[in-house]
Write an enzyme that holds these catalytic residues in place. Structure first.
Site, PDB file in Angstrom:
ATOM      1  N   GLY A 191      84.295  38.574  17.750  1.00 52.92           N
ATOM      2  CA  GLY A 191      85.395  39.291  18.410  1.00 52.92           C
ATOM      3  C   GLY A 191      85.842  40.492  17.593  1.00 52.92           C
ATOM      4  N   LEU A 192      84.958  40.962  16.671  1.00 51.74           N
ATOM      5  CA  LEU A 192      85.317  42.074  15.783  1.00 51.74           C
ATOM      6  C   LEU A 192      84.460  43.317  16.041  1.00 51.74           C
ATOM      7  CD1 LEU A 192      85.649  39.990  12.489  1.00 51.74           C
ATOM      8  CD2 LEU A 192      87.513  40.822  13.930  1.00 51.74           C
ATOM      9  N   GLY A 232      81.305  43.802  15.774  1.00 59.69           N
ATOM     10  CA  GLY A 232      80.255  44.052  14.784  1.00 59.69           C
ATOM     11  C   GLY A 232      79.007  44.644  15.429  1.00 59.69           C
ATOM     12  N   LYS A 235      86.662  46.067  14.335  1.00 61.04           N
ATOM     13  CA  LYS A 235      87.966  46.302  14.985  1.00 61.04           C
ATOM     14  C   LYS A 235      88.680  44.970  15.220  1.00 61.04           C
ATOM     15  CE  LYS A 235      87.019  44.595  19.315  1.00 61.04           C
ATOM     16  NZ  LYS A 235      87.414  43.282  19.668  1.00 61.04           N
ATOM     17  N   ASP A 242      82.928  47.763  24.219  1.00 60.08           N
ATOM     18  CA  ASP A 242      83.596  48.129  22.959  1.00 60.08           C
ATOM     19  C   ASP A 242      82.928  49.304  22.244  1.00 60.08           C
ATOM     20  OD1 ASP A 242      85.408  46.089  23.230  1.00 60.08           O
ATOM     21  OD2 ASP A 242      84.374  44.716  21.862  1.00 60.08           O
TER      22      ASP A 242
HETATM   23  O1  C5P Z   1      80.628  44.911  27.748  1.00 62.12           O
HETATM   24  P1  C5P Z   1      80.183  43.735  26.961  1.00 62.12           P
HETATM   25  O2  C5P Z   1      78.692  43.588  26.939  1.00 62.12           O
HETATM   26  O3  C5P Z   1      80.808  43.623  25.637  1.00 62.12           O
HETATM   27  O4  C5P Z   1      80.719  42.467  27.776  1.00 62.12           O
HETATM   28  C1  C5P Z   1      80.205  41.171  27.650  1.00 62.12           C
HETATM   29  C2  C5P Z   1      80.580  40.380  28.892  1.00 62.12           C
HETATM   30  O5  C5P Z   1      81.984  40.183  28.936  1.00 62.12           O
HETATM   31  C3  C5P Z   1      80.237  41.104  30.186  1.00 62.12           C
HETATM   32  O6  C5P Z   1      78.935  40.779  30.608  1.00 62.12           O
HETATM   33  C4  C5P Z   1      81.280  40.594  31.143  1.00 62.12           C
HETATM   34  O7  C5P Z   1      80.872  39.350  31.678  1.00 62.12           O
HETATM   35  C5  C5P Z   1      82.481  40.331  30.243  1.00 62.12           C
HETATM   36  N1  C5P Z   1      83.466  41.421  30.293  1.00 62.12           N
HETATM   37  C6  C5P Z   1      84.335  41.531  31.374  1.00 62.12           C
HETATM   38  N2  C5P Z   1      85.238  42.557  31.408  1.00 62.12           N
HETATM   39  C7  C5P Z   1      85.314  43.448  30.405  1.00 62.12           C
HETATM   40  C8  C5P Z   1      84.452  43.349  29.287  1.00 62.12           C
HETATM   41  C9  C5P Z   1      83.545  42.315  29.263  1.00 62.12           C
HETATM   42  O8  C5P Z   1      84.296  40.713  32.307  1.00 62.12           O
HETATM   43  N3  C5P Z   1      86.207  44.435  30.469  1.00 62.12           N
END
Ligand code: C5P
Length: 311
Positions: free
Chosen positions: A118-119, A121, A11, A156
């Site tokens: 940032g995609l 994956g 994405k 995501d």
């Molecule tokens: O949800 P995901 O594991 O992809 O997020 C990675 C990190 O990015 C989280 O641990 C959090 O610190 C940060 N994050 C955030 N707010 C979001 C998504 C991610 O602060 N909406």
């Protein structure tokens, strides 16, 4: 033995705004996400143990053995891999109900989407395992239920479930990124993705983003309306990613890459995807995108052309 082949699509974020900080430390977002045509190939093989192998069903210890293979030797193949986590989650919730008992799940992942880019994956791989096990184990879960499971794996993942399991190609995501409003019309363009030779940690970017004050924010309602009307002037005007504030300042090569796209290719818009470091340019034709991709590659960047797969 049963098996399934799936495509785990990547994405891009057409826009990304941070609208607040949540009590759980995560950030509230408003982002328009778009599926792209670049995908990883996931092949899952499920081999349940027969009652004989289990000692006529008398064996007490039952369990799921998970084996992951990928074409990227540096990727973890244990609990740190979202595909592995997704399989564990499905076993924990549905192993007993599905009567799957003991067996081996082999997951082969052919990665085409750059890692830590940032995609989405990794998130896409996790989503594919949720969808795959739902079918292999005949669980009958619908997309909404799979998205809620996805939420537990990462912000995501629900979007990745949506675009792998339905005909939707784009969504407006709010909350942590998990509250999805699927969009009937999405972007119909060609893109070039390029990344400098390092990854950027999403956690790091979000940890620092509150120190920045964004002057420009995307109007995501306008962006969504622009997509619906095919009005790309409105779309491009609202293609803003506030996470660029941090990443561009701390990772000079990402800024440089954005400049290269703008100066050396006829991109209609250039933006960083997610927390970076991937930068993408938007083009009207496949020919333009292919040529732009060659230009960026000739400057020794890892680059790909793709389409946004719009309907
Ligand atoms: O949800 P995901 O594991 O992809 O997020 C990675 C990190 O990015 C989280 O641990 C959090 O610190 C940060 N994050 C955030 N707010 C979001 C998504 C991610 O602060 N909406």
């Amino acid at each position: 033995m049963t098996e399934i082949h799936l495509r785990a699509y990547g994405k891009i974020n057409l826009s990304l705004d941070v609208t607040g900080v949540r009590p759980d430390g995560f950030h509230d977002l408003s982002t328009v996400m778009q599926r792209i045509s670049l995908y990883d190939r996931i092949h899952m093989v499920w081999e349940p143990e027969s009652p004989n192998q289990e000692g006529n069903g008398l064996q007490k210890e039952k369990g799921l053995r998970i084996r992951i293979r990928t074409n990227r030797p540096y990727l973890p193949t244990d609990e740190r891999n979202l595909a592995y986590k997704a399989a564990l989650l499905m076993e924990e919730r549905f192993g007993r109900q599905a009567g799957v008992g003991s067996g081996q799940l082999s997951i082969s992942i052919v990665k085409n989407i750059p890692v830590a880019a940032g995609l989405a994956g990794g998130s896409g791989n996790g989503a594919a395992v949720l969808i795959g096990l739902n079918r292999l184990w005949h669980l009958g879960l619908n997309t909404r239920q799979l998205c809620s499971l996805g939420e537990e794996l990462g912000s995501d993942v629900p979007f990745c479930v949506l675009v792998q399991n339905t005909r939707y190609r784009a969504a407006l995501a709010t909350g942590r990124g998990e509250v999805l409003r699927p969009l009937r019309k999405s972007m119909k363009k060609y893109i070039v993705l390029a990344k400098p030779p390092f990854g950027v940690s999403t956690k790091e970017v979000f940890r620092h983003i509150d120190e920045y004050h964004a002057e420009c924010h995307p109007d995501n309602q306008a962006l969504v309306q622009g997509l619906a009307a095919g009005d790309y002037e409105v779309v491009c005007r609202n293609m803003i990613n506030v996470l660029e504030l941090y990443t561009l300042e701390h990772y000079e090569p990402v800024k440089k890459l954005k400049e290269i796209f703008a100066e050396k290719t006829p991109a209609e818009k250039v933006l960083m995807s997610g927390s970076g470091p991937t930068v993408f340019g938007i083009y009207s034709s496949e020919r333009e995108a292919k040529k732009a991709c060659e230009t960026i590659r000739s400057l020794r960047y890892e680059a790909y052309w793709a389409s946004t797969d719009g309907r």
